[in-house]
Enzyme design. Structure first.
Site, PDB file in Angstrom:
ATOM      1  N   HIS A  71      46.931  37.432  63.499  1.00 45.26           N
ATOM      2  CA  HIS A  71      46.725  38.328  62.355  1.00 45.26           C
ATOM      3  C   HIS A  71      47.080  37.662  61.027  1.00 45.26           C
ATOM      4  O   HIS A  71      46.494  37.999  59.998  1.00 45.26           O
ATOM      5  CB  HIS A  71      47.545  39.612  62.531  1.00 45.26           C
ATOM      6  N   ASP A  72      48.009  36.734  61.042  1.00 47.69           N
ATOM      7  CA  ASP A  72      48.361  36.051  59.799  1.00 47.69           C
ATOM      8  C   ASP A  72      47.331  34.987  59.448  1.00 47.69           C
ATOM      9  O   ASP A  72      46.830  34.937  58.321  1.00 47.69           O
ATOM     10  CB  ASP A  72      49.750  35.416  59.921  1.00 47.69           C
ATOM     11  N   VAL A  75      43.613  35.789  58.165  1.00 44.64           N
ATOM     12  CA  VAL A  75      43.465  36.370  56.825  1.00 44.64           C
ATOM     13  C   VAL A  75      43.856  35.336  55.772  1.00 44.64           C
ATOM     14  O   VAL A  75      45.043  35.087  55.541  1.00 44.64           O
ATOM     15  CB  VAL A  75      44.328  37.637  56.677  1.00 44.64           C
ATOM     16  N   SER A  81      51.642  35.986  54.871  1.00 36.42           N
ATOM     17  CA  SER A  81      51.322  37.161  54.048  1.00 36.42           C
ATOM     18  C   SER A  81      51.420  38.432  54.885  1.00 36.42           C
ATOM     19  O   SER A  81      51.735  39.505  54.366  1.00 36.42           O
ATOM     20  CB  SER A  81      49.917  37.034  53.441  1.00 36.42           C
ATOM     21  N   GLU A  93      49.753  44.080  54.539  1.00 33.34           N
ATOM     22  CA  GLU A  93      48.640  43.960  55.476  1.00 33.34           C
ATOM     23  C   GLU A  93      48.900  44.762  56.744  1.00 33.34           C
ATOM     24  O   GLU A  93      47.970  45.099  57.483  1.00 33.34           O
ATOM     25  CB  GLU A  93      48.420  42.478  55.824  1.00 33.34           C
TER      26      GLU A  93
END
Length: 329
Positions: A71-72, A75, A81, A93
């Site tokens: 997931h990091d 993106v 983030s 996020e």
């Protein structure tokens, strides 16, 4: 005349060599193995020991570390983030629907605190995300991956970008492949990365559309009945603990049982089962189902590519003191 030809030959060689030299300089100036060898020699061992300690207390943390990496890094960049909380105009996020079911973020702070005690303001949260995933994969029975370090942390969040970069559970395989290919991961790598679904669980919210009002015909009938037992209502409460394990045989081992289940029409998510029906991915499913070593090799290769997606280095980011917030000074 010979001297002129020799001169032109040398010039041509230099021009051919120049891009390679620049590329090597760029790689050297960015991520590297043992980046903290001088500034914090015990950094990687501290992360490993904290990951092991957390795994022994909460086995599901290992799955969380792998999901955090995905997931990091999907993106924008592998820049932590994802870990930023909503504060001072920064929208996390983690608020995205794509982040549904993610947890154990609080234990990232446990790892970071141990590092801060040893080497204040030295090890980035982005490297914690990558190295904790690496060590979590080993605890789940997966391959050991040699990861480079030296990432810096983002000073902003990218909530609007999440849905445009992270595939959804019911997206077409064409879209899934294109999302990964946009960051340099080929079809074989995508099939291997989805093998992470060999561990963990899926909430009924993401399953019921395959069960109600009619059962998805691509589901094996007995397996569909089992899933109905796990998810007895078409409108499950998102806050309730209603889920099915990704793999009932080896639910906490990162192995090729995932692919064997797909070939038996026991894929949990639409994207999972599509791997067997798409002609570009099905040969890799069959090969990984037949050879766990091959799956591990391809998984390691794909995770490495994912972990090196567009990292922030040098002055492009910062080293956060607290992974949940950008530095105040």
């Amino acid at each position: 005349m010979m001297a002129i030809k020799s001169h032109h030959c040398c010039l041509s060689f230099i021009f051919l060599l120049l891009p390679l030299l620049l590329q090597l300089h760029s790689v050297k100036g960015n991520l590297q193995l043992n980046y903290y060898a001088q500034s914090c020699p015990n950094a990687e061992e501290i992360i490993k020991q904290q990951v092991i300690k957390l795994y022994n207390k909460h086995g599901n943390t290992a799955v969380s570390w792998v999901r955090n990496l995905f997931h990091d890094c999907m993106v924008k960049s592998c820049d932590a983030s994802l870990l930023l909380e909503t504060v001072n105009g920064i929208e996390s996020e983690q608020k995205s629907d794509r982040s549904f079911g993610m947890r154990n973020f609080k234990y990232v702070k446990t790892i970071k605190d141990a590092l801060e005690q040893e080497c204040p303001r030295t090890v980035s949260c982005a490297d914690i995300v990558s190295l904790s995933a690496r060590d979590g994969i080993v605890l789940l029975g997966g391959p050991r991956i040699e990861m480079k370090t030296g990432r810096k942390d983002s000073k902003r969040s990218y909530l609007p970008e999440v849905e445009n970069t992270i595939p959804n559970h019911n997206d077409s395989m064409e879209l899934v492949l294109s999302r990964f290919q946009s960051i340099g991961i080929d079809t074989q790598g995508v099939v291997a990365l989805l093998g992470a679904h060999s561990v963990g669980r899926v909430h009924c919210v993401n399953l019921v559309h395959r069960l109600y009002p009619t059962v998805d015909p691509t589901l094996e009938p007995d397996y569909a009945e089992y899933l109905k037992g796990r998810c007895p209502t078409p409108d499950p409460d998102p806050e309730a603990v209603l889920y099915s394990r990704n793999d009932r045989e080896t639910p906490m081992i990162l192995d090729n049982m995932y692919y064997k289940n797909l070939l038996k029409h026991k894929g949990l998510l639409v994207t999972d089962q599509q791997l067997t029906s798409d002609p570009t991915t099905s040969p890799f499913v069959e090969k990984m189902a037949a050879d766990n070593g091959y799956f591990h090799d391809q998984f390691a290769r794909a995770v490495l590519l994912l972990s090196e997606n567009n990292p922030l280095t040098g002055d492009e980011g910062e080293v956060r003191k607290d992974c949940r917030y950008v530095n105040s000074e």
